[in-house]
Write an enzyme that holds these catalytic residues in place. Sequence first.
Site, short mmCIF file in Angstrom:
data_model
loop_
_atom_site.label_atom_id
_atom_site.label_comp_id
_atom_site.label_asym_id
_atom_site.label_seq_id
_atom_site.Cartn_x
_atom_site.Cartn_y
_atom_site.Cartn_z
N TYR A 51 72.19 22.19 17.95
CA TYR A 51 71.44 21.00 18.34
C TYR A 51 71.13 20.05 17.19
O TYR A 51 70.60 18.96 17.41
CB TYR A 51 70.14 21.41 19.03
CG TYR A 51 70.36 22.20 20.30
CD1 TYR A 51 70.94 21.60 21.41
CD2 TYR A 51 70.01 23.54 20.39
CE1 TYR A 51 71.16 22.31 22.58
CE2 TYR A 51 70.23 24.27 21.56
CZ TYR A 51 70.79 23.65 22.65
OH TYR A 51 71.01 24.34 23.81
N HIS A 94 73.49 14.55 26.19
CA HIS A 94 73.28 15.91 25.69
C HIS A 94 73.57 15.94 24.20
O HIS A 94 74.56 15.34 23.74
CB HIS A 94 74.20 16.91 26.39
CG HIS A 94 73.93 17.03 27.85
ND1 HIS A 94 72.91 17.80 28.36
CD2 HIS A 94 74.55 16.45 28.91
CE1 HIS A 94 72.92 17.70 29.68
NE2 HIS A 94 73.89 16.89 30.04
O1 CA2 Z 1 72.80 19.83 24.55
C1 CA2 Z 1 71.79 19.44 25.16
O2 CA2 Z 1 71.17 18.43 24.88
C2 CA2 Z 1 71.24 20.31 26.30
O3 CA2 Z 1 70.76 19.44 27.33
C3 CA2 Z 1 70.10 21.13 25.71
C4 CA2 Z 1 69.52 22.13 26.69
C5 CA2 Z 1 70.61 22.98 27.34
O4 CA2 Z 1 70.04 23.79 28.36
C6 CA2 Z 1 71.71 22.13 27.94
O5 CA2 Z 1 72.72 22.98 28.44
C7 CA2 Z 1 72.31 21.20 26.91
C8 CA2 Z 1 68.56 23.07 25.97
C9 CA2 Z 1 67.42 22.36 25.28
C10 CA2 Z 1 66.76 23.35 24.36
O6 CA2 Z 1 65.87 22.67 23.52
C11 CA2 Z 1 65.83 23.03 22.21
C12 CA2 Z 1 64.72 23.66 21.75
C13 CA2 Z 1 64.63 23.99 20.42
C14 CA2 Z 1 65.65 23.68 19.56
C15 CA2 Z 1 66.77 23.06 20.05
C16 CA2 Z 1 66.86 22.73 21.38
#
Ligand code: CA2
Length: 147
Positions: free
Chosen positions: A24, A101
């Site tokens: 991310y 995303h």
């Molecule tokens: O890639 C993306 O932006 C997603 O929407 C992120 C989601 C995931 O479920 C999707 O499949 C793709 C997850 C968000 C998690 O949030 C975070 C928390 C802490 C550190 C990084 C991300």
Amino acid sequence: MVKPIHVLSGPNLNLLGTREPEIYGKDTLDDVRARCEARAVARGLSVVFRQSNHEGVLIDWVQEARTEACALVINPAGYGHTSIALLDALKTLNIPVIECHLSNPAAREDFRRHTYVSLAATGIVSGFGAASYELAIEAAAGLVGAN
Ligand code: CA2
């Protein structure tokens, strides 16, 4: 006066920058907000930038965008893969909807390959980390005819 672009982020994205930087990126959500604001200002626009961990709150904000936004950028996070209610709300909009995303869900686990939100999206930006949000702002600006 052009209405702002509304930028919504879904569950757990308040923790962005604290884990899985290899997926991310290292930017926090406040960093992402600043990048979106700068991009919007450069195009003569503004943003309303919000995050919630709650499906109903996100749906309320989508409904608000019907009258208060010129375009909607949404990273639905996990709700993209599960929420028909969020899809139903998005389908009521008559403005551009950009799904965004940080990662590229299509290159990850099978359960991330489908998002309900895509059914209501004008277009999708994924896989570019925080820059996905900036590119989504650019796309929205182009669609609403901003300079
Ligand atoms: O890639 C993306 O932006 C997603 O929407 C992120 C989601 C995931 O479920 C999707 O499949 C793709 C997850 C968000 C998690 O949030 C975070 C928390 C802490 C550190 C990084 C991300």
